[in-house]
Design an enzyme around this catalytic site. Structure first.
Site, PDB file in Angstrom:
ATOM      1  N   ARG A 160      14.270  55.002  34.930  1.00 44.23           N
ATOM      2  CA  ARG A 160      14.734  54.058  33.904  1.00 44.23           C
ATOM      3  C   ARG A 160      14.546  54.649  32.504  1.00 44.23           C
ATOM      4  NH1 ARG A 160      16.170  51.985  38.004  1.00 44.23           N
ATOM      5  NH2 ARG A 160      16.369  49.758  38.447  1.00 44.23           N
ATOM      6  N   SER A 235      16.327  43.439  36.322  1.00 42.05           N
ATOM      7  CA  SER A 235      14.865  43.604  36.264  1.00 42.05           C
ATOM      8  C   SER A 235      14.402  43.496  34.815  1.00 42.05           C
ATOM      9  CB  SER A 235      14.464  44.987  36.777  1.00 42.05           C
ATOM     10  OG  SER A 235      14.919  45.177  38.078  1.00 42.05           O
ATOM     11  N   GLU A 331      11.363  46.187  30.542  1.00 40.83           N
ATOM     12  CA  GLU A 331      12.417  47.189  30.737  1.00 40.83           C
ATOM     13  C   GLU A 331      13.614  46.942  29.827  1.00 40.83           C
ATOM     14  OE1 GLU A 331      15.862  48.833  33.064  1.00 40.83           O
ATOM     15  OE2 GLU A 331      14.890  47.265  34.218  1.00 40.83           O
TER      16      GLU A 331
HETATM   17  N1  EPU Z   1       8.899  41.857  46.021  1.00 40.48           N
HETATM   18  C1  EPU Z   1       8.077  40.758  46.131  1.00 40.48           C
HETATM   19  N2  EPU Z   1       8.434  39.634  45.427  1.00 40.48           N
HETATM   20  C2  EPU Z   1       9.534  39.582  44.648  1.00 40.48           C
HETATM   21  C3  EPU Z   1      10.340  40.717  44.513  1.00 40.48           C
HETATM   22  C4  EPU Z   1      10.007  41.856  45.210  1.00 40.48           C
HETATM   23  O1  EPU Z   1       7.096  40.763  46.843  1.00 40.48           O
HETATM   24  O2  EPU Z   1       9.791  38.518  44.065  1.00 40.48           O
HETATM   25  C5  EPU Z   1       8.606  43.045  46.845  1.00 40.48           C
HETATM   26  C6  EPU Z   1       9.633  43.137  47.974  1.00 40.48           C
HETATM   27  O3  EPU Z   1       9.238  42.425  49.092  1.00 40.48           O
HETATM   28  C7  EPU Z   1       9.692  44.608  48.256  1.00 40.48           C
HETATM   29  C8  EPU Z   1       9.378  45.228  46.919  1.00 40.48           C
HETATM   30  O4  EPU Z   1       8.801  44.221  46.100  1.00 40.48           O
HETATM   31  O5  EPU Z   1       8.689  44.983  49.167  1.00 40.48           O
HETATM   32  C9  EPU Z   1      10.588  45.836  46.258  1.00 40.48           C
HETATM   33  O6  EPU Z   1      11.561  44.836  46.002  1.00 40.48           O
HETATM   34  P1  EPU Z   1      13.110  45.186  45.789  1.00 40.48           P
HETATM   35  O7  EPU Z   1      13.609  45.939  46.953  1.00 40.48           O
HETATM   36  O8  EPU Z   1      13.827  43.925  45.461  1.00 40.48           O
HETATM   37  O9  EPU Z   1      13.129  46.213  44.576  1.00 40.48           O
HETATM   38  P2  EPU Z   1      12.366  46.221  43.163  1.00 40.48           P
HETATM   39  O10 EPU Z   1      11.431  47.368  43.141  1.00 40.48           O
HETATM   40  O11 EPU Z   1      11.823  44.874  42.877  1.00 40.48           O
HETATM   41  C10 EPU Z   1      14.073  47.878  42.051  1.00 40.48           C
HETATM   42  C11 EPU Z   1      14.908  47.942  40.804  1.00 40.48           C
HETATM   43  C12 EPU Z   1      16.142  47.056  40.930  1.00 40.48           C
HETATM   44  C13 EPU Z   1      16.947  47.545  42.136  1.00 40.48           C
HETATM   45  C14 EPU Z   1      16.061  47.465  43.381  1.00 40.48           C
HETATM   46  C15 EPU Z   1      16.724  48.002  44.630  1.00 40.48           C
HETATM   47  C16 EPU Z   1      13.333  48.406  39.000  1.00 40.48           C
HETATM   48  C17 EPU Z   1      12.656  47.887  37.790  1.00 40.48           C
HETATM   49  N3  EPU Z   1      14.113  47.545  39.647  1.00 40.48           N
HETATM   50  O12 EPU Z   1      13.587  46.533  42.162  1.00 40.48           O
HETATM   51  O13 EPU Z   1      16.935  47.249  39.758  1.00 40.48           O
HETATM   52  O14 EPU Z   1      18.129  46.786  42.309  1.00 40.48           O
HETATM   53  O15 EPU Z   1      14.856  48.257  43.179  1.00 40.48           O
HETATM   54  O16 EPU Z   1      16.798  49.398  44.550  1.00 40.48           O
HETATM   55  O17 EPU Z   1      13.160  49.575  39.341  1.00 40.48           O
HETATM   56  C18 EPU Z   1      17.557  46.401  37.613  1.00 40.48           C
HETATM   57  O18 EPU Z   1      17.080  47.417  37.129  1.00 40.48           O
HETATM   58  O19 EPU Z   1      18.100  45.510  36.898  1.00 40.48           O
HETATM   59  C19 EPU Z   1      17.446  46.173  39.062  1.00 40.48           C
HETATM   60  C20 EPU Z   1      17.807  45.016  39.629  1.00 40.48           C
END
Ligand code: EPU
Length: 335
Positions: A160, A235, A331
């Site tokens: 990012r 995010s 972010e």
């Molecule tokens: N999780 C929770 N609770 C929540 C959300 C997530 O426990 O409310 C846990 C999930 O269960 C999972 C882990 O966190 O084990 C990861 O969740 P997720 O796959 O949704 O990905 P993220 O790390 O929360 C990142 C990016 C997203 C992108 C997704 C998928 C960042 C800041 N965000 O989210 O990017 O779509 O991975 O690759 O790196 C964005 O930047 O706007 C965005 C949506």
């Protein structure tokens, strides 16, 4: 190119925050932009408006980048090299690539925003970052109005992050982005668990750009609010990177804590998980709140001000810090 007065920016930012631009102009060519910058130095740029939280009226001239067009620079049997103007909508561009059988960006389907802003924060999702396909970025120097080309290495891409968020912040306007995509032997990145689960759940055996793009769209739609229906900026926080020692401490108490190894000494943990544990998921605070399916996303229920959202973000940061001694980093760009 007409300069308009007192324009609401509600339609120009995906958070749907209603602030006023004292002066506003939409430009549709680099030449127009160069002419404008000769006279106006103090400008505020808005493109897809998908990564910003506006907390106040904008007194600078707001310049809406609306340059369109995609050109094929060269191609061979294996690859196509494209240059895309900054004002093209990101998701429409990805869908076009999928329909043309150009591979590389399908995992980045449905990300809000425009092509010109994709390098700034090196957008990423489902195991792919846009830096993997960018060959160069063309940008206009605001002071000199000269076009400069940044190679992929020049951009200093990180998680990012890029040079456009660091040392070159506010010095350039990105006018076009060039990509190298595959025409054959596509590399399908389905390592991210949710994609495989989605494909298997639908009984899809055939892996192609369309089935992967469709799977990503389905996953995003199930977790992330559509900004056309409920204002948000994706995010809101970055996923924090902590030391292995700190991670092991937290893991003792929360054995199911999800994590990704960054290096032998550093671990990235999902901010969404921390925010959920802190009790914010699905909670509403006045006109704004935390999305019920992904705690990393703050939402505007319609009439929130940027300050209300910012105060909620501060409250979340404080609580997460109190509970876990981890500082969340915002972010989105807070203006
Ligand atoms: N999780 C929770 N609770 C929540 C959300 C997530 O426990 O409310 C846990 C999930 O269960 C999972 C882990 O966190 O084990 C990861 O969740 P997720 O796959 O949704 O990905 P993220 O790390 O929360 C990142 C990016 C997203 C992108 C997704 C998928 C960042 C800041 N965000 O989210 O990017 O779509 O991975 O690759 O790196 C964005 O930047 O706007 C965005 C949506």
């Amino acid at each position: 190119m007409t300069i308009l007065n007192n324009i609401s920016l509600k339609e120009y930012n995906t958070f749907g925050i209603d602030v006023i631009a004292k002066r506003f102009v939409s430009i549709d060519s680099v030449y127009q932009l160069q002419q404008l910058l000769k006279k106006e130095k103090d400008v505020f740029l808005i493109s897809g408006g998908s990564n910003m939280l506006l907390t106040k009226d904008i007194n600078k001239l707001v310049v809406h980048i609306n340059t369109k067009g995609i050109s094929i620079d060269k191609e061979d049997d294996s690859n196509v090299y494209l240059t895309v103007n900054a004002g093209e909508n990101w998701h429409e561009f990805v869908l076009w690539c999928v329909s043309e059988n150009y591979g590389g960006l399908e995992n980045l389907s449905l990300i809000p925003g425009n092509v010109g802003t994709c390098p700034i924060q090196n957008i990423g999702a489902y195991g792919v970052e846009v830096k993997d396909c960018i060959t160069k970025v063309e940008a206009l120097n605001i002071d000199t109005q000269k076009l400069t080309t940044f190679s992929n290495a020049d951009c200093k891409f990180g998680y990012r992050n890029s040079i456009f968020k660091q040392e070159e912040k506010n010095k350039y306007i990105i006018t076009a982005v060039s990509f190298k995509l595959t025409k054959s032997n596509h590399v399908f990145n389905t390592s991210y668990g949710a994609i495989e689960t989605e494909l298997k759940g639908k009984g899809i055996i055939n892996r192609n750009l369309k089935t992967i793009s469709d799977a990503v769209i389905a996953i995003r739609n199930s977790k992330l609010p559509n900004p056309k229906e409920i204002g948000n900026s994706g995010s809101f926080f970055k996923n924090p990177v902590i030391s292995k020692e700190d991670f092991l401490e937290i893991q003792k108490e929360y054995p199911t804590l999800p994590f990704y190894k960054v290096s032998d000494s550093e671990i990235k943990i999902p901010a969404g998980w921390l925010i959920e544990q802190a009790g914010f998921k699905g909670k509403r605070f006045g006109n704004c709140g935390v999305h019920d399916k992904q705690a990393l996303v703050l939402v505007n229920y319609g009439n929130a001000t940027g300050l209300e959202v910012f105060k909620l973000a501060e409250k979340i940061k404080d609580t997460v810090y109190t509970n876990f001694k981890i500082s969340l980093e915002i972010e989105v760009n807070v203006i």
